[in-house]
Design a protein around this motif. Structure first.
Motif, PDB file in Angstrom:
ATOM      1  N   VAL A 189      -2.120   4.286  12.341  1.00 16.99           N
ATOM      2  CA  VAL A 189      -1.894   5.047  11.110  1.00 16.99           C
ATOM      3  C   VAL A 189      -0.774   4.406  10.306  1.00 16.99           C
ATOM      4  N   VAL A 190      -1.009   4.238   9.004  1.00 14.81           N
ATOM      5  CA  VAL A 190      -0.031   3.624   8.114  1.00 14.81           C
ATOM      6  C   VAL A 190       1.117   4.585   7.828  1.00 14.81           C
ATOM      7  N   GLN A 191       2.329   4.053   7.852  1.00 12.46           N
ATOM      8  CA  GLN A 191       3.492   4.745   7.306  1.00 12.46           C
ATOM      9  C   GLN A 191       3.812   4.069   5.975  1.00 12.46           C
ATOM     10  N   PHE A 192       3.561   4.761   4.879  1.00 11.70           N
ATOM     11  CA  PHE A 192       3.733   4.162   3.550  1.00 11.70           C
ATOM     12  C   PHE A 192       5.218   3.982   3.233  1.00 11.70           C
TER      13      PHE A 192
ATOM     14  N   PRO B 162     -16.596   0.069  14.651  1.00 12.31           N
ATOM     15  CA  PRO B 162     -17.196   1.265  14.056  1.00 12.31           C
ATOM     16  C   PRO B 162     -16.143   2.311  13.751  1.00 12.31           C
ATOM     17  N   MET B 163     -16.452   3.229  12.864  1.00 14.29           N
ATOM     18  CA  MET B 163     -15.561   4.359  12.629  1.00 14.29           C
ATOM     19  C   MET B 163     -15.588   5.292  13.831  1.00 14.29           C
ATOM     20  N   ASP B 164     -16.800   5.547  14.351  1.00 14.28           N
ATOM     21  CA  ASP B 164     -16.951   6.415  15.508  1.00 14.28           C
ATOM     22  C   ASP B 164     -18.378   6.257  16.017  1.00 14.28           C
ATOM     23  N   ALA B 165     -18.547   5.707  17.197  1.00  9.34           N
ATOM     24  CA  ALA B 165     -19.898   5.467  17.704  1.00  9.34           C
ATOM     25  C   ALA B 165     -19.889   5.494  19.225  1.00  9.34           C
ATOM     26  N   ALA B 166     -21.012   5.926  19.804  1.00 14.26           N
ATOM     27  CA  ALA B 166     -21.165   5.955  21.256  1.00 14.26           C
ATOM     28  C   ALA B 166     -21.933   4.726  21.713  1.00 14.26           C
ATOM     29  N   LEU B 167     -21.803   4.401  22.996  1.00 15.83           N
ATOM     30  CA  LEU B 167     -22.578   3.292  23.541  1.00 15.83           C
ATOM     31  C   LEU B 167     -24.065   3.622  23.471  1.00 15.83           C
ATOM     32  N   PRO B 168     -24.904   2.624  23.154  1.00 21.13           N
ATOM     33  CA  PRO B 168     -26.332   2.882  22.904  1.00 21.13           C
ATOM     34  C   PRO B 168     -27.172   2.877  24.177  1.00 21.13           C
ATOM     35  N   THR B 169     -26.672   3.449  25.260  1.00 17.94           N
ATOM     36  CA  THR B 169     -27.431   3.403  26.503  1.00 17.94           C
ATOM     37  C   THR B 169     -26.943   4.485  27.442  1.00 17.94           C
ATOM     38  N   ASP B 170     -27.709   4.734  28.500  1.00 20.87           N
ATOM     39  CA  ASP B 170     -27.249   5.600  29.578  1.00 20.87           C
ATOM     40  C   ASP B 170     -27.096   4.753  30.836  1.00 20.87           C
TER      41      ASP B 170
ATOM     42  N   LEU C 285       0.880  -1.165   0.000  1.00 22.25           N
ATOM     43  CA  LEU C 285       0.000   0.000   0.000  1.00 22.25           C
ATOM     44  C   LEU C 285       0.917   1.213   0.000  1.00 22.25           C
ATOM     45  N   SER C 286       1.028   1.882  -1.154  1.00 21.40           N
ATOM     46  CA  SER C 286       1.963   2.992  -1.301  1.00 21.40           C
ATOM     47  C   SER C 286       1.331   4.337  -0.966  1.00 21.40           C
ATOM     48  N   ASP C 287       0.016   4.382  -0.964  1.00 19.56           N
ATOM     49  CA  ASP C 287      -0.732   5.589  -0.579  1.00 19.56           C
ATOM     50  C   ASP C 287      -2.179   5.159  -0.393  1.00 19.56           C
ATOM     51  N   VAL C 288      -3.005   6.036   0.103  1.00 21.48           N
ATOM     52  CA  VAL C 288      -4.416   5.699   0.262  1.00 21.48           C
ATOM     53  C   VAL C 288      -4.991   5.315  -1.095  1.00 21.48           C
ATOM     54  N   GLY C 289      -5.580   4.117  -1.173  1.00 19.63           N
ATOM     55  CA  GLY C 289      -6.209   3.663  -2.407  1.00 19.63           C
ATOM     56  C   GLY C 289      -5.245   3.201  -3.475  1.00 19.63           C
ATOM     57  N   GLU C 290      -3.961   3.014  -3.127  1.00 17.21           N
ATOM     58  CA  GLU C 290      -2.969   2.632  -4.145  1.00 17.21           C
ATOM     59  C   GLU C 290      -2.210   1.383  -3.693  1.00 17.21           C
ATOM     60  N   LEU C 291      -2.442   0.272  -4.384  1.00 16.29           N
ATOM     61  CA  LEU C 291      -1.746  -0.983  -4.128  1.00 16.29           C
ATOM     62  C   LEU C 291      -0.966  -1.384  -5.372  1.00 16.29           C
ATOM     63  N   SER C 292       0.273  -1.804  -5.188  1.00 22.68           N
ATOM     64  CA  SER C 292       1.070  -2.221  -6.331  1.00 22.68           C
ATOM     65  C   SER C 292       2.030  -3.322  -5.915  1.00 22.68           C
ATOM     66  N   VAL C 293       2.423  -4.147  -6.880  1.00 25.63           N
ATOM     67  CA  VAL C 293       3.329  -5.262  -6.626  1.00 25.63           C
ATOM     68  C   VAL C 293       4.755  -4.840  -6.960  1.00 25.63           C
ATOM     69  N   ILE C 294       5.661  -5.013  -5.977  1.00 21.81           N
ATOM     70  CA  ILE C 294       7.067  -4.666  -6.154  1.00 21.81           C
ATOM     71  C   ILE C 294       7.930  -5.863  -5.789  1.00 21.81           C
TER      72      ILE C 294
ATOM     73  N   LEU D 173      -9.369  -3.099   4.536  1.00 19.39           N
ATOM     74  CA  LEU D 173     -10.107  -2.133   3.720  1.00 19.39           C
ATOM     75  C   LEU D 173     -10.087  -0.747   4.348  1.00 19.39           C
ATOM     76  N   HIS D 174     -10.123  -0.678   5.695  1.00 24.89           N
ATOM     77  CA  HIS D 174     -10.002   0.622   6.372  1.00 24.89           C
ATOM     78  C   HIS D 174      -8.652   1.265   6.052  1.00 24.89           C
ATOM     79  N   TYR D 175      -7.576   0.478   6.136  1.00 22.04           N
ATOM     80  CA  TYR D 175      -6.250   1.004   5.811  1.00 22.04           C
ATOM     81  C   TYR D 175      -6.190   1.445   4.345  1.00 22.04           C
ATOM     82  N   TYR D 176      -6.769   0.653   3.486  1.00 24.11           N
ATOM     83  CA  TYR D 176      -6.763   0.945   2.051  1.00 24.11           C
ATOM     84  C   TYR D 176      -7.522   2.235   1.741  1.00 24.11           C
ATOM     85  N   GLN D 177      -8.672   2.398   2.371  1.00 25.05           N
ATOM     86  CA  GLN D 177      -9.516   3.557   2.093  1.00 25.05           C
ATOM     87  C   GLN D 177      -9.086   4.825   2.821  1.00 25.05           C
ATOM     88  N   ASN D 178      -8.571   4.655   4.058  1.00 24.12           N
ATOM     89  CA  ASN D 178      -8.351   5.823   4.912  1.00 24.12           C
ATOM     90  C   ASN D 178      -6.911   5.999   5.401  1.00 24.12           C
TER      91      ASN D 178
END
Length: 347
Positions: free
Chosen positions: A53-56, A265-273, A6-15, A41-46
């Motif tokens: 966090v990915v270090q390319f 989840p990407m970002d979510a709170a607990l569904p209760t008090d 994964l060389s950048d977000v959304g970029e995969l190549s064979v080396i 897929l999270h790493y690939y997309q984001n």
């Protein structure tokens, strides 16, 4: 050796990269199959996942199996040509979690494909022999790679303490939801599975789930009250990470029941008090990876107790990895697999 980076977000190549040598206590595995996980897929997309966090450039993939081609010093339990599945987490072995048989919670865990540790989308991986498990006759290398998501499902069901006669709601029909459902059914539970994608609901039905609910047209809580129990289900296994599904969990579970969160989840709170939690006295639990499950997972595949192969939607070669990742994000697909090499798939 060929390596997909994964060389950048959304970029995969064979080396080309240097082939590693196994150190003492390690084996060198020629990788055959690698499953595409939601975290990949999270790493690939984001470029990040759950704060990592990915270090390319970075190598993805942690659901893997292959063939031992070289054995390092002091390794006696494995031999060249052994077909194996690789458990992807290396714990420190020294902390209180490791000593207390909770090595999956080790804060110094080095997890394959989780930055900065490279993953398995490469032709050869050197890995500790104690984390490499021989595959018996009757278990293919592709099935061996899927021992990892099966292990996630097994640990989640253990966290839910699912037993015979329990009613279980599984939210999400992706790979983990499908496998959580299967493990729960193997333990004697009656399962309801929800999703928004018809193909995933149909797959769950083919795999034996008694009740499926398309949440775009039906209210899962009403279905549960009508078909299962007016008080709700005993256990909810949240396997999607979707905000709407997370919000549903405490509505669907009965008083005194259990909710297990396994989908990320990407970002979510607990569904209760707190007042609601006290008054309903349900248990909220997290489920993180797995611990000591690989031998049981592999044996369950061998005996046919668990069918991991039927969740695979497609398979593509290493040179087609970027296309495979794009395809894996299509809603109707459950699990994509990358064929890194052309090792034997005898069953």
């Amino acid at each position: 050796m060929r390596t997909c980076v994964l060389s950048d977000v959304g970029e995969l190549s064979v080396i080309e990269r240097d082939r590693p040598d196994p150190g003492p206590g390690e084996v060198l595995v020629r990788i055959d199959r690698v499953g595409i996980c939601g975290s990949d897929l999270h790493y690939y997309q984001n470029g990040e996942n759950s704060g990592n966090v990915v270090q390319f450039p970075h190598v993805l993939g942690h659901e893997s199996a292959g063939t031992v081609v070289e054995v390092g010093r002091d390794v006696t339990a494995l031999s060249e040509s052994d077909r194996v599945a690789i458990e992807p987490g290396i714990s420190c072995g020294e902390c209180s979690y490791c000593e207390g048989d909770e090595y999956h919670l080790c804060k110094r865990m080095e997890y394959m494909s989780s930055p900065p540790v490279d993953g398995a989308l490469t032709e050869y991986v050197a890995w500790p022999a104690e984390l490499v498990y021989p595959l018996p006759e009757g278990v293919s290398l592709r099935e061996g790679a899927l021992a990892e998501p099966l292990s996630v499902a097994m640990h989640a069901c253990e966290r839910g303490e699912i037993t015979e006669g329990d009613t279980v709601l599984v939210t999400g029909g992706g790979p983990i939801g499908q496998l959580v459902s299967e493990v729960a059914m193997a333990q004697g539970a009656e399962v309801v599975l929800t999703d928004v994608v018809p193909e995933k609901l149909e797959l769950a039905e083919r795999r034996g789930v008694a009740h499926t609910v398309d949440v775009t047209s039906d209210d899962p809580v009403s279905v549960i009250h009508d078909r299962i129990d007016p008080d709700g289900v005993d256990i909810v296994m949240e396997s999607s990470g979707a905000d709407s599904a997370i919000e549903l969990t405490t509505e669907a579970v009965k008083r005194g029941g259990t909710v297990v969160f396994v989908g990320i989840p990407m970002d979510a709170a607990l569904p209760t008090d707190v007042v609601g939690l006290i008054g309903e006295e349900y248990d909220l639990k997290g489920s993180f990876r797995f611990c000591g499950t690989y031998p049981e997972a592999i044996e369950g595949i061998r005996t046919g107790r668990f069918d991991v192969d039927s969740i695979v939607s497609f398979e593509q070669s290493l040179t087609e990895t970027q296309a495979a990742f794009d395809r894996a994000m299509e809603p109707e697909n459950v699990k994509g697999v990358v064929r890194v090499s052309n090792g034997s798939q005898e069953r």
